[in-house]
Design an enzyme around this catalytic site. Structure first.
Site: not given
Ligand code: FAD
Length: 524
Positions: A109, A173, A286
């Site tokens: 994400h 969120d 918020e």
């Molecule tokens: P990924 O996109 O898979 O990874 C993000 C980063 O973390 C990359 O650099 C990856 O290499 C690294 N990573 C992933 N897993 C690990 C691991 N296990 N160990 C070490 N590194 C790792 N954020 C907020 O803080 N608050 C919110 O309310 C919020 N709302 C959101 C709503 C939506 C619809 C979306 C799309 C995003 C939102 N986000 C929010 C952002 C979100 O927290 C970040 O994009 C987060 O990285 C998403 O997690 P992911 O598992 O998809 O990570």
């Protein structure tokens, strides 16, 4: 019969793939074969490669050489030791092998390819969560913490915890994000003012460093790694397990949206409410903006009030929405209405424009899922998302409001998406963690969550983000970006400011070959 034939073909293809060494691109552009003797569950089919090359941002596209679907943490450690080039698995080959990049991917994400590894290996953390023994989420006997496989989505942590009557305290969120993904950033939302971000609510982590070492860390054990990894943008290690703090889970929530036409009253009330961090205050706070040049979503409000809410927005051009929630359960049921009355009685909102919903706790936390379903049904979920998330120092929020909200946003012919606008408390963050915030007691979380599509392309929307950044720079407003993506080293150095030297030192210590999370573009 046809199914059996299909399965046999798949078995043959799988056997063929498992007997064929996988080709990866090294940092120097040299072909590297992952030897079969490494015994890794590696996928190279077009579907797996394509899925790992995209993210929610829908702006970048970076193909990895392969995707690792690990069934154990030792597989990840083996991959990283091999990626360091120090091992010979073919027996007898001389000299260190070239190195290649590795990125953990939770739910992908990210907005700008942060979880990608061009030419290298993407580690699918969902596979590891599925293989976790005895389960991806294990609640302690006394219910005070959960040991969670880092590839688990927060929604699944919530489901497992509430079954036992407990719950994490700090949430994003949206819950379909992985635990490892949000802990690598911060994990912020409406509970942050009171409990801190998600990274402030972790007791212990298991991490595989960039060198392929498996380490457990906590504030007492290997604290450098612990604090470095929290908000560390995946730079020092891959989190495989997180011990998350839990508390009693409420059963229901009084969820309010309260409308303001006056910005100073909105700001004053938000800041007063976040100063109440004990049980008497709200549990969630918020805020967001409704602007007449954007889509005015009135679906939260009763049908009979939707027209007057829309008129209020039209009349004032902008309405500030204070969003607060108060949790309750059977024991607090008799007093909950009194508590809400006490908390809201003195607020300076537009008279007659406070709306309360009474919803189950799970539904409240999972509220953005409904928005996702709506957007998906309209084909508006998988579109480019040039989002800008920034933290603005509380002392400059009026200047920011006047220059950015009044000066830029309201002067656009149209705006898209949601604009978040709420304060939070700095004292709930630990400065040893890697995430950067403004250096003030109160700072605001601003999210310009724009979506492209239709007639608007993402570059046009990105122009608005550039103008916002430029305005802050020209006005001396010392913002910090969140979920940012810089491509120039000087921007990263500026972002980390006094913490840059420490960040660099930890990189050299835990990932000296600079293999991890190359998509963040910090050390490439
Ligand atoms: P990924 O996109 O898979 O990874 C993000 C980063 O973390 C990359 O650099 C990856 O290499 C690294 N990573 C992933 N897993 C690990 C691991 N296990 N160990 C070490 N590194 C790792 N954020 C907020 O803080 N608050 C919110 O309310 C919020 N709302 C959101 C709503 C939506 C619809 C979306 C799309 C995003 C939102 N986000 C929010 C952002 C979100 O927290 C970040 O994009 C987060 O990285 C998403 O997690 P992911 O598992 O998809 O990570």
């Amino acid at each position: 019969m046809t199914t059996n034939l299909g399965l046999s073909i798949i078995t043959l293809i799988t056997l063929f793939i498992s007997l064929t060494p996988t080709l990866i691109k090294s940092d120097e552009g040299i072909d590297v074969f992952l030897p079969i003797s490494l015994n890794l569950t590696v996928l190279t089919d077009p579907f797996s490669i394509s899925a790992a090359s995209h993210d929610f941002g829908n702006i970048t596209d970076e193909n990895p050489g392969a995707v690792l679907c690990p069934s154990s943490t030792t597989e990840v450690a083996r991959l990283l030791r091999f990626a360091n080039g120090g091992f010979s698995y073919n027996g007898g080959s001389t000299g260190p092998a070239p190195t290649f990049k590795v990125a953990a991917r939770g739910q992908g994400h990210s907005l700008r390819g942060q979880a990608s590894a061009p030419g290298g290996v993407v580690v699918n953390m969902t596979c590891l969560a599925k293989a976790a023994k005895p389960a991806a989420v294990v609640i302690s006997a006394d219910g005070t913490y959960a040991d969670v496989a880092a590839g688990t989505m927060w929604v699944d942590v919530l489901k497992a915890a509430v079954e036992r009557g407990v719950s994490p305290v700090s949430w994003t969120d949206y819950l379909y994000l992985s635990v490892g993904g949000t802990l690598s950033n911060a994990g912020i939302g409406g509970q942050t003012f009171r409990h801190g971000p998600q990274i402030s609510n972790v007791h212990e982590l298991d991490v595989i460093t960039g060198k392929g070492e498996m380490m457990t860390c906590s504030p007492k054990l290997n604290p450098e790694l612990f604090y470095g990894v929290l908000g560390g943008l995946g730079q020092f290690g891959i989190i495989t397990r997180a011990r998350i703090a839990l508390d009693h889970a409420p059963t229901r929530v009084k969820w309010s949206r309260i409308l303001y036409s006056d910005f100073s009253a909105f700001k004053r009330d938000q800041e007063r409410l976040i100063s109440m961090t004990n049980d008497l205050g709200v549990d969630f706070l918020e805020g967001q903006l409704m602007m007449s040049n954007g889509f005015v979503d009135t679906s939260f409000f009763p049908l009979s009030d939707q027209t007057r809410v829309a008129s209020l927005v039209n009349d004032h051009r902008i309405i500030y929405v204070l969003e607060v929630a108060k949790y309750y359960d059977r024991t607090t049921l008799p007093i909950i209405d009194q508590v809400i009355d006490m908390l809201t009685r003195t607020l300076g909102f537009a008279p007659g424009f406070m709306f309360v919903q009474d919803v189950p706790y799970y539904d409240f936390l999972n509220r953005v899922r409904n928005e996702e379903d709506k957007l998906r049904s309209l084909g508006l979920w998988e579109v480019p998302h040039p989002w800008l998330n920034i933290f603005v120092p509380g002392s400059r929020i009026i200047d920011f409001h006047d220059g950015v909200i009044n000066g830029l946003l309201l002067n656009q012919t149209s705006t898209t998406g949601v604009t978040l606008f709420y304060p939070t408390n700095r004292n709930k963050w630990n400065n040893r963690m890697s995430t950067m915030t403004p250096d003030e007691d109160v700072f605001y979380v601003i999210g310009l969550l724009q979506s492209a599509g239709g007639s608007q392309n993402w570059q046009e929307l990105e122009n608005l983000n550039d103008k916002v950044i430029q305005f802050c720079e020209n006005s001396g407003i010392k913002i910090k970006e969140y979920l940012m993506h810089y491509t120039r080293k000087e921007d990263w150095v500026k972002h980390f400011g006094p913490k840059w030297d420490d960040f660099l030192r930890k990189k050299i210590l835990f990932d000296p070959k600079r293999l991890l999370s190359p998509g963040q573009d910090i050390f490439n």
